[in-house]
Write a protein that holds these residues in place. Sequence first.
Motif, PDB file in Angstrom:
ATOM      1  N   HIS A 189       0.830  -1.201   0.000  1.00  0.00           N
ATOM      2  CA  HIS A 189       0.000   0.000   0.000  1.00  0.00           C
ATOM      3  C   HIS A 189       0.868   1.257   0.000  1.00  0.00           C
ATOM      4  O   HIS A 189       1.917   1.305   0.664  1.00  0.00           O
ATOM      5  N   GLU A 190       0.400   2.242  -0.731  1.00  0.00           N
ATOM      6  CA  GLU A 190       1.017   3.560  -0.669  1.00  0.00           C
ATOM      7  C   GLU A 190       0.830   4.132   0.731  1.00  0.00           C
ATOM      8  O   GLU A 190      -0.151   3.837   1.421  1.00  0.00           O
ATOM      9  N   VAL A 195      -1.830   8.966   0.084  1.00  0.00           N
ATOM     10  CA  VAL A 195      -3.126   8.640  -0.518  1.00  0.00           C
ATOM     11  C   VAL A 195      -4.137   9.744  -0.230  1.00  0.00           C
ATOM     12  O   VAL A 195      -4.841  10.215  -1.133  1.00  0.00           O
ATOM     13  N   GLU A 196      -4.202  10.160   1.016  1.00  0.00           N
ATOM     14  CA  GLU A 196      -5.147  11.219   1.386  1.00  0.00           C
ATOM     15  C   GLU A 196      -4.843  12.509   0.644  1.00  0.00           C
ATOM     16  O   GLU A 196      -5.752  13.179   0.143  1.00  0.00           O
ATOM     17  N   GLU A 201      -6.488  16.504  -3.178  1.00  0.00           N
ATOM     18  CA  GLU A 201      -6.103  17.382  -4.301  1.00  0.00           C
ATOM     19  C   GLU A 201      -6.995  17.142  -5.505  1.00  0.00           C
ATOM     20  O   GLU A 201      -7.399  18.088  -6.194  1.00  0.00           O
ATOM     21  N   SER A 202      -7.313  15.887  -5.783  1.00  0.00           N
ATOM     22  CA  SER A 202      -8.175  15.559  -6.918  1.00  0.00           C
ATOM     23  C   SER A 202      -9.575  16.121  -6.720  1.00  0.00           C
ATOM     24  O   SER A 202     -10.166  16.701  -7.650  1.00  0.00           O
ATOM     25  N   LEU A 353      -8.179   5.552  -9.096  1.00  0.00           N
ATOM     26  CA  LEU A 353      -8.268   4.596  -7.997  1.00  0.00           C
ATOM     27  C   LEU A 353      -7.370   5.071  -6.867  1.00  0.00           C
ATOM     28  O   LEU A 353      -6.166   5.267  -7.057  1.00  0.00           O
ATOM     29  N   HIS A 354      -7.952   5.277  -5.701  1.00  0.00           N
ATOM     30  CA  HIS A 354      -7.224   5.710  -4.514  1.00  0.00           C
ATOM     31  C   HIS A 354      -7.239   4.557  -3.507  1.00  0.00           C
ATOM     32  O   HIS A 354      -8.305   4.076  -3.129  1.00  0.00           O
ATOM     33  N   ASP A 355      -6.074   4.139  -3.073  1.00  0.00           N
ATOM     34  CA  ASP A 355      -5.933   2.924  -2.273  1.00  0.00           C
ATOM     35  C   ASP A 355      -6.195   3.188  -0.789  1.00  0.00           C
ATOM     36  O   ASP A 355      -5.274   3.340   0.010  1.00  0.00           O
TER      37      ASP A 355
END
Length: 410
Positions: A189-190, A195-196, A201-202, A353-355
């Motif tokens: 996992h990142e 990830v947050e 930002e997105s 996709l955000h892990d």
Amino acid sequence: MEVQFLGGAGEIGRSAVLVDDRLLLDYGMASESPPQYPVGDVDPDAVVVSHGHLDHVGAVPALMGAGDLPPVHWTPPTRDLALTLAEDTLKLHGSTPRCPFTGTDVHRLTQASVPHGYGESFEAAGYEVTLYEAGHIPGSAHVLVDDGETRLLYSGDFHTGRQRLVDATTARPEADAVICESTYSDASHEDRDSVERRFVESLRQTVWQGGTVVVPAFAIGRTQEAMLVCAAHDVDCYVDGMGQRVTDTLVDHPEFLRDAEALRGARSNARYVDGRNGQRERIAQQNTVIITTSGMLNGGPAMTYVPAIRGHPTNTVALTGYQVQGTPGRELLETGRAEFDGRMLSVSATVELHDFSAHADREGLREFLAAYRDKEVLVNHGDRCGPFAATLREDGYDASAPELGETVQL
């Protein structure tokens, strides 16, 4: 002690492990079309449920048919989540042969329910059983089963990393054998902070550019995690689908949350959608963030929101969790198109996709299993159970990956 794998062997979904034909650990369903249930006929003396996700608890009401009710042991949040899922399954499939239980069975399940806290040992089908915090979702548990000679640890789903909703698991109870999940055995996992940061930002960039963000999220766990992230970063959001009811349920169990006050604040930050009078269609035209079920795009209000925003690249579909092979979410990630309510649609909106996984990754699994290096390890709940077991054997573990229906003597 004998354990038989009735589901979740070499697969993710319909987890079920039967101990000595008497004690059943989990009894889930796989949300495929049609739904898949554990194999074989079971008539357990007692049931212990690790946590309240569909693939671990979804078929438990089917055990409540005629005859004596087997007591069902679980934590209070797992009990409440199981009943919510059962009602939703009845709503979706209750009038079809796809559903193996009735409303009467769900009512009988409330009568069979026996809730427990973490660390509280109890008797079930002649075994001493203890639940330990698993760090997956609120109420999730490792299950330790002791028959006086053998101590079996059923890991359930667990996480050794940070989440906003629940603390990571630190429990490593003594055991002679471990049944260990392996969902992310081939991945790392990142870092969660990264990830947050990328996720927020997105969201901000999409809204600033005049777009709409749809965040498909699992109702149990992931919706609340996304709400907590949005609240922590002052991002306004709508919340739609079953995640609303689940959030309200979890707020009522503060002792199973990492920060109950933060979840109450996240609920205040969000605006709930009731879906009446074209409300969803109007919200989809706003420059805003919408957190909605389902997380894999196989139902729920996402069936309205994603088609509504699909036509413009300024908009974003921000997936937040694992997309099982064969689901619309997986197809959308891989091909840029997916089926929505029977229509195959191309999606021009940005798909990300955000892990935000609530499972241990490769390093987390090895960290957990380090406490059981000289014990027997049975790998389940994953797409690559066999290869992970082989890797463990190369590292000196006594590890194997049982097949569906297989019985293992411990």
